[in-house]
Design a protein around this motif. Structure first.
Motif, PDB file in Angstrom:
ATOM      1  N   GLN A   1       6.126  -3.646  -8.266  1.00  0.00           N
ATOM      2  CA  GLN A   1       4.958  -3.744  -7.378  1.00  0.00           C
ATOM      3  C   GLN A   1       4.424  -5.171  -7.453  1.00  0.00           C
ATOM      4  OE1 GLN A   1       4.052  -1.072 -10.083  1.00  0.00           O
ATOM      5  NE2 GLN A   1       5.736   0.038  -9.116  1.00  0.00           N
ATOM      6  N   PHE A   2       4.353  -5.826  -6.322  1.00  0.00           N
ATOM      7  CA  PHE A   2       3.905  -7.212  -6.283  1.00  0.00           C
ATOM      8  C   PHE A   2       2.390  -7.280  -6.078  1.00  0.00           C
ATOM      9  CE2 PHE A   2       8.303  -7.360  -4.576  1.00  0.00           C
ATOM     10  CZ  PHE A   2       8.867  -8.161  -5.560  1.00  0.00           C
ATOM     11  N   SER A   3       1.696  -7.942  -6.993  1.00  0.00           N
ATOM     12  CA  SER A   3       0.260  -8.146  -6.798  1.00  0.00           C
ATOM     13  C   SER A   3       0.052  -9.236  -5.750  1.00  0.00           C
ATOM     14  CB  SER A   3      -0.398  -8.543  -8.112  1.00  0.00           C
ATOM     15  OG  SER A   3      -0.018  -9.862  -8.472  1.00  0.00           O
ATOM     16  N   ARG A   4      -1.090  -9.237  -5.083  1.00  0.00           N
ATOM     17  CA  ARG A   4      -1.381 -10.264  -4.063  1.00  0.00           C
ATOM     18  C   ARG A   4      -2.845 -10.697  -4.149  1.00  0.00           C
ATOM     19  NH1 ARG A   4      -1.183  -7.686   1.923  1.00  0.00           N
ATOM     20  NH2 ARG A   4      -3.395  -8.206   2.030  1.00  0.00           N
ATOM     21  N   THR A   5      -3.320 -10.884  -5.364  1.00  0.00           N
ATOM     22  CA  THR A   5      -4.720 -11.268  -5.578  1.00  0.00           C
ATOM     23  C   THR A   5      -5.051 -12.577  -4.885  1.00  0.00           C
ATOM     24  OG1 THR A   5      -4.671 -10.160  -7.723  1.00  0.00           O
ATOM     25  CG2 THR A   5      -6.479 -11.692  -7.326  1.00  0.00           C
ATOM     26  N   ASN A   6      -4.229 -13.594  -5.090  1.00  0.00           N
ATOM     27  CA  ASN A   6      -4.478 -14.896  -4.466  1.00  0.00           C
ATOM     28  C   ASN A   6      -4.388 -14.815  -2.945  1.00  0.00           C
ATOM     29  OD1 ASN A   6      -4.787 -16.025  -6.995  1.00  0.00           O
ATOM     30  ND2 ASN A   6      -2.731 -16.908  -7.072  1.00  0.00           N
ATOM     31  N   LEU A   7      -3.430 -14.060  -2.458  1.00  0.00           N
ATOM     32  CA  LEU A   7      -3.278 -13.903  -1.008  1.00  0.00           C
ATOM     33  C   LEU A   7      -4.524 -13.259  -0.404  1.00  0.00           C
ATOM     34  CD1 LEU A   7      -1.332 -14.009   1.503  1.00  0.00           C
ATOM     35  CD2 LEU A   7      -0.733 -11.650   0.932  1.00  0.00           C
ATOM     36  N   ASP A   8      -5.050 -12.222  -1.055  1.00  0.00           N
ATOM     37  CA  ASP A   8      -6.228 -11.536  -0.528  1.00  0.00           C
ATOM     38  C   ASP A   8      -7.445 -12.439  -0.481  1.00  0.00           C
ATOM     39  OD1 ASP A   8      -4.837  -9.207  -0.120  1.00  0.00           O
ATOM     40  OD2 ASP A   8      -5.505  -8.229  -1.963  1.00  0.00           O
ATOM     41  N   LEU A   9      -7.558 -13.361  -1.428  1.00  0.00           N
ATOM     42  CA  LEU A   9      -8.705 -14.272  -1.453  1.00  0.00           C
ATOM     43  C   LEU A   9      -8.747 -15.157  -0.215  1.00  0.00           C
ATOM     44  CD1 LEU A   9      -8.746 -15.370  -5.208  1.00  0.00           C
ATOM     45  CD2 LEU A   9     -10.425 -13.916  -4.034  1.00  0.00           C
ATOM     46  N   VAL A  10      -7.568 -15.484   0.315  1.00  0.00           N
ATOM     47  CA  VAL A  10      -7.510 -16.357   1.496  1.00  0.00           C
ATOM     48  C   VAL A  10      -7.434 -15.550   2.784  1.00  0.00           C
ATOM     49  CG1 VAL A  10      -6.238 -18.203   2.653  1.00  0.00           C
ATOM     50  CG2 VAL A  10      -6.346 -18.152   0.151  1.00  0.00           C
ATOM     51  N   MET A  11      -6.538 -14.568   2.813  1.00  0.00           N
ATOM     52  CA  MET A  11      -6.262 -13.850   4.059  1.00  0.00           C
ATOM     53  C   MET A  11      -7.102 -12.585   4.227  1.00  0.00           C
ATOM     54  SD  MET A  11      -4.036 -15.858   5.354  1.00  0.00           S
ATOM     55  CE  MET A  11      -3.556 -14.889   6.778  1.00  0.00           C
ATOM     56  N   GLY A  12      -7.706 -12.113   3.140  1.00  0.00           N
ATOM     57  CA  GLY A  12      -8.471 -10.871   3.213  1.00  0.00           C
ATOM     58  C   GLY A  12      -7.594  -9.666   2.967  1.00  0.00           C
ATOM     59  N   GLU A  13      -8.181  -8.594   2.508  1.00  0.00           N
ATOM     60  CA  GLU A  13      -7.419  -7.405   2.148  1.00  0.00           C
ATOM     61  C   GLU A  13      -6.826  -6.682   3.350  1.00  0.00           C
ATOM     62  OE1 GLU A  13      -9.243  -4.761  -0.554  1.00  0.00           O
ATOM     63  OE2 GLU A  13      -9.742  -6.308  -2.032  1.00  0.00           O
ATOM     64  N   ASP A  14      -7.327  -6.966   4.551  1.00  0.00           N
ATOM     65  CA  ASP A  14      -6.786  -6.310   5.744  1.00  0.00           C
ATOM     66  C   ASP A  14      -5.541  -6.998   6.281  1.00  0.00           C
ATOM     67  OD1 ASP A  14      -8.646  -4.293   5.784  1.00  0.00           O
ATOM     68  OD2 ASP A  14     -10.062  -5.400   7.051  1.00  0.00           O
ATOM     69  N   PHE A  15      -5.193  -8.162   5.733  1.00  0.00           N
ATOM     70  CA  PHE A  15      -4.002  -8.859   6.197  1.00  0.00           C
ATOM     71  C   PHE A  15      -2.755  -8.050   5.853  1.00  0.00           C
ATOM     72  CE2 PHE A  15      -0.419 -11.669   5.030  1.00  0.00           C
ATOM     73  CZ  PHE A  15      -0.149 -12.206   6.280  1.00  0.00           C
ATOM     74  N   CYS A  16      -1.979  -7.741   6.864  1.00  0.00           N
ATOM     75  CA  CYS A  16      -0.688  -7.059   6.699  1.00  0.00           C
ATOM     76  C   CYS A  16      -0.797  -5.895   5.707  1.00  0.00           C
ATOM     77  CB  CYS A  16       0.373  -8.057   6.225  1.00  0.00           C
ATOM     78  SG  CYS A  16       2.058  -7.447   6.369  1.00  0.00           S
ATOM     79  N   ARG A  17      -1.583  -4.921   6.060  1.00  0.00           N
ATOM     80  CA  ARG A  17      -1.774  -3.781   5.168  1.00  0.00           C
ATOM     81  C   ARG A  17      -0.478  -2.986   4.994  1.00  0.00           C
ATOM     82  NH1 ARG A  17      -7.039  -3.172   3.726  1.00  0.00           N
ATOM     83  NH2 ARG A  17      -6.460  -1.238   2.646  1.00  0.00           N
TER      84      ARG A  17
END
Length: 474
Positions: free
Chosen positions: A311-327
């Motif tokens: 399972q790949f975490s995406r903490t840094n990605l969410d900080l920039v793109m938001g949690e709704d990005f590519c759900r």
């Protein structure tokens, strides 16, 4: 940020969308590739002939010096991405030496290096894998994964040593949303789907293979798909801020694509259970049949990804793109992209001129043959079928049909409904005369689906028996 941008691998799946996005921002974009292309692309990017695997990128010294003076950012996407070898040495020239050569240019230019790696630097790691992680005792499924791991480790070392600003992006399994003829030659995920569907449609299977095809893989695993345009969108957004320097970003969907959803695509496409995932050990108790052996051989290089537990975490990605990005990536999106893949394989851009006799026969089908059964059950097995769709016959226009509880209730020349089919007159006549199944037309690229993909294919599957039992006589 006002200098030029160099992009390597800009003609690839993600590169094309990235280059277009960079040009749209007004940046001067220089595209380095080995191909002999025109000096300037239609999208506004400039072309520079070179090779990342060679020192100084294969450029003459003067050209190399001029390039270093002009650029302030480098997006490094060039890589060998196939899984053909298990040996990392075969990937060294492009994937490892290429990274060293690009970083050397970034160092000389004082440029920010944006390196596109892969989430599968995790190798065979099981469980959660963070954006901050790299070395965790993992092994690798193939030389590609191993080479990207070595390259990322080397880049981090050299960037720290030379003070080069570095950002690493790790996309997962990239699907092209609208594959073209270049992608159709051998684009991994769709090649796998294509192999399974072609077996299911083969005359031998249709005549003798009424059973379920077993495919080695886990029914509880997931495939971390993401589309190429979403990867490019994230690259553009993240790299727009200096805050990304020194960071790593997993470019992955929030919710992976379940293996069972892929199985469901096969089964919905044929209106019954035709394929299922099984543990490799099942083949020991019941050996694979001929068709299953063909599938295993044609898809061998992708099979290690069918039992993933990472399972790949995406903490840094969410900080920039938001949690709704590519759900998530939906089954309908995957199927639509696969449909474009099939169309690209067929190279159906050629104009086909249909004969006068074919055109007359198509018109007769809609104006004489179908009206006779208006208000009647098409066949007994279709009493639950209700839908509204259109058929676009090339050079002849649109015909819309309404079916209510298995009865044909309306025929008109509008383009209305939830989905439709675009088809040539010759293929249309083969289908309605019972000589070709709708699935065969779809998977050989002769029938194009518009609108709701899976619903359209399910309807075509349901109508197959009607075409067989009540064929149109030309």
């Amino acid at each position: 940020m006002n200098g030029a941008v160099l992009v390597t691998g800009g003609t690839g799946v993600v590169g094309r969308a990235l280059v277009s996005g960079l040009v749209a921002t007004g940046r001067r974009v220089i595209l380095l590739s080995r191909g002999m292309q025109p000096i300037r692309f239609a999208n506004g990017a400039e072309h520079l002939h070179g090779d990342v695997a060679k020192p100084a990128l294969g450029l003459e010294q003067t050209a190399y010096t001029q390039l270093a003076e002009q650029i302030t950012s480098i997006y490094h996407l060039a890589a060998r991405t196939d899984f053909k070898s298990s040996e990392v040495e075969e990937y060294v020239p492009i994937n490892i030496d290429g990274c060293r050569n690009v970083l050397a240019l970034a160092h000389r230019a004082g440029a920010h290096l944006h390196h596109v790696s892969t989430a599968f630097v995790c190798g065979t790691h099981a469980g959660r894998f963070g954006e901050h992680q790299l070395e965790c005792g993992q092994k690798f499924r193939n030389g590609y994964e191993h080479s990207k791991f070595v390259a990322e480790r080397e880049l981090r070392r050299l960037a720290d040593q030379n003070g080069v600003p570095l950002t690493v992006y790790r996309p997962s399994i990239i699907l092209e949303r609208k594959p073209d003829s270049a992608s159709a030659i051998g684009f991994g995920p769709f090649v796998f789907l294509d192999a399974v569907f072609r077996l299911l449609l083969s005359p031998a299977y249709r005549q003798h293979g009424s059973g379920v095809i077993r495919i080695a893989g886990s029914s509880i695993s997931q495939l971390p798909f993401i589309f190429d345009d979403d990867v490019a969108r994230a690259l553009l957004a993240i790299s727009a801020s200096d805050a990304c320097k020194g960071q790593t970003y997993h470019l992955v969907a929030k919710q992976p694509f379940a293996n069972t959803a892929l199985e469901d695509i096969f089964n919905r496409a044929f209106g019954r259970k035709v394929a299922c995932w099984v543990d490799q050990r099942e083949f020991e108790s019941r050996p694979p049949d001929k068709g299953e052996r063909i599938i295993a051989r044609k898809t061998a290089m992708y099979s290690p990804y069918l039992d993933l537990t990472v399972q790949f975490s995406r903490t840094n990605l969410d900080l920039v793109m938001g949690e709704d990005f590519c759900r998530s990536v939906t089954p309908d999106e995957v199927f639509r992209a696969f449909h474009y893949f099939l169309q690209a394989k067929k190279n159906s851009d050629n104009v086909v001129v249909h004969s006068t006799e074919q055109q007359a026969a198509v018109r007769e089908y809609f104006t004489s043959f179908l009206p006779v059964i208006m208000g009647k059950n098409l066949i007994d097995n279709l009493v639950s079928l209700s839908c509204n769709f259109w058929i676009t016959v090339e050079q002849l226009g649109h015909y819309s049909l309404v079916i209510d509880n298995g009865k044909l209730t309306d025929i008109n020349t509008n383009r209305q409904g939830a989905f439709g089919y675009r088809i040539g007159a010759e293929t249309f006549l083969q289908v309605v005369t019972g000589k070709m199944t709708p699935q065969q037309g779809f998977f050989n690229g002769s029938i194009e689906i518009e609108g709701k993909m899976l619903e359209a294919l399910q309807t075509a599957v349901a109508l197959e028996e009607f075409f067989r039992l009540k064929p149109f006589i030309v």
